[in-house]
Write an enzyme that holds these catalytic residues in place. Structure first.
Site: not given
Ligand SMILES: NC(=O)C1=CN([C@@H]2O[C@H](COP(=O)(O)OP(=O)(O)OC[C@H]3O[C@@H](n4cnc5c(N)ncnc54)[C@H](O)[C@@H]3O)[C@@H](O)[C@H]2O)C=CC1
Ligand SMILES: O=CCc1c[nH]c2ccccc12
Length: 280
Positions: A49, A54, A143, A196, A241, A243, A246
């Site tokens: 993704d 990003y 999204s 998470l 992650t 890791k 994980r």
């Molecule tokens: N469309 C959008 O606006 C958005 C899209 N995303 C997408 O989703 C992906 C994942 O978003 P996240 O919020 O990072 O996802 P997430 O809520 O799955 O968190 C993943 C993070 O949690 C940590 N983690 C895993 N297990 C854990 C535990 N037991 N305790 C504490 N921390 C733990 C990991 O190290 C990792 O950094 C992003 O990389 C992006 O690609 C994320 C935010 C906004």
């Molecule tokens: O998608 C993950 C968070 C984020 C970072 N930059 C942007 C711009 C617009 C929507 C979401 C985000």
């Protein structure tokens, strides 16, 4: 009546490069993105993704080149948000950075920039439909769209969104319940990000405490309990992650079959500790 958009099978969980791997310093080449994406694919992830926003599509592209995996074995998503005035040009740039000739899924990242720039959402959707017809994307979606945004594009759309990628975990269930029901009624696949978040932002809260106790009951990690809860709600996780252990564990999330009473208890705990949306 719009028929649900067909498109390629979407593998889950998706491995995201937009939070922990987000490029804050645009001038720095992120070797950690290259390594993390390679580890993710080498350990079984097939859906990556990405997004223009990003700032790390070039690093993802180098990882994909190094991996040398047949293109049809991978599912690559990207999103547009910065360059919404010329989405075709934005797609060209993303494909060049990723080193690809097509995306499996291309999303409007958020309605926000359209509203800020006073551009109708339907204009953005029309641009994606045009790309779909020209073959540079194999499916299209959105999204951070809410019901009113989906209804707005529906008026002129010839193809409905294949997916809506939204924030989804127990502490935003209250905000998202009606959107979930709407998307299911329209056969729009719901991808959930930040599954998470309770463990990271509220580690001593009621959701985290319950999830940790259920982790012992089901003999899995607390993270997997939350991914299984999302799955039980019909939501497909986008997670990340660095890791390797994980990574391997996250890929098994569908094998965790939570009892309905436990699903309901997690939902109730989330509703009791509702948080504001991250509001991207
Ligand atoms: N469309 C959008 O606006 C958005 C899209 N995303 C997408 O989703 C992906 C994942 O978003 P996240 O919020 O990072 O996802 P997430 O809520 O799955 O968190 C993943 C993070 O949690 C940590 N983690 C895993 N297990 C854990 C535990 N037991 N305790 C504490 N921390 C733990 C990991 O190290 C990792 O950094 C992003 O990389 C992006 O690609 C994320 C935010 C906004
Ligand atoms: O998608 C993950 C968070 C984020 C970072 N930059 C942007 C711009 C617009 C929507 C979401 C985000």
């Amino acid at each position: 009546m719009l028929i649900a958009a067909l498109g390629p099978h979407i593998p889950f969980p998706a491995y995201g490069v937009g939070t922990a791997l987000y490029k804050n310093d645009k001038s720095r080449f992120q070797t950690e993105v290259v390594e993390s994406v390679k580890w993710a694919v080498q350990n079984g992830f097939t859906h990556i993704d990405c997004a223009e926003a990003y700032g790390n599509e070039e690093e993802v592209g180098i990882a994909l080149k190094d991996l040398d995996v047949p293109r049809e074995k991978l599912f690559i998503t990207s999103k547009v948000t910065t360059s919404i005035e010329d989405i075709s040009a934005a797609l060209t740039t993303s494909l060049k950075k990723l080193g690809l000739t097509y995306l499996d899924l291309f999303l409007l990242h958020s309605p926000k920039p359209f509203k800020e720039k006073n551009i109708p959402l339907s204009k953005g959707w029309e641009a994606l439909e045009k790309e779909l017809g020209q073959g540079r994307v194999h499916s299209i979606g959105v999204s951070n769209f809410y019901v009113k945004d989906l209804e707005e594009i529906k008026e002129k759309a010839t193809v409905p969104p294949r997916v809506n990628q939204i924030e989804f975990h127990p502490q935003v269930y209250t905000h998202m319940k009606s959107l979930l029901e709407y998307c299911k009624s329209k056969n729009i696949i719901i991808e959930g990000y930040s599954s998470l978040l309770p463990l990271k932002k509220d580690p001593d809260g009621t959701v985290s405490k319950l999830v940790k106790s259920l982790a012992s009951k089901y003999n899995v990690s607390d993270s997997l309990i939350l991914l299984a809860w999302s799955n039980a709600q019909g939501v497909f996780p986008v997670t990340t992650t660095s890791k390797v252990e994980r990574m391997k564990e996250f890929l098994s999330y569908k094998s965790v079959k939570l009892e309905q009473a436990d699903i309901d208890a997690i939902t109730a705990a989330g509703e009791e500790s509702t948080r504001p949306l991250q509001n991207f």
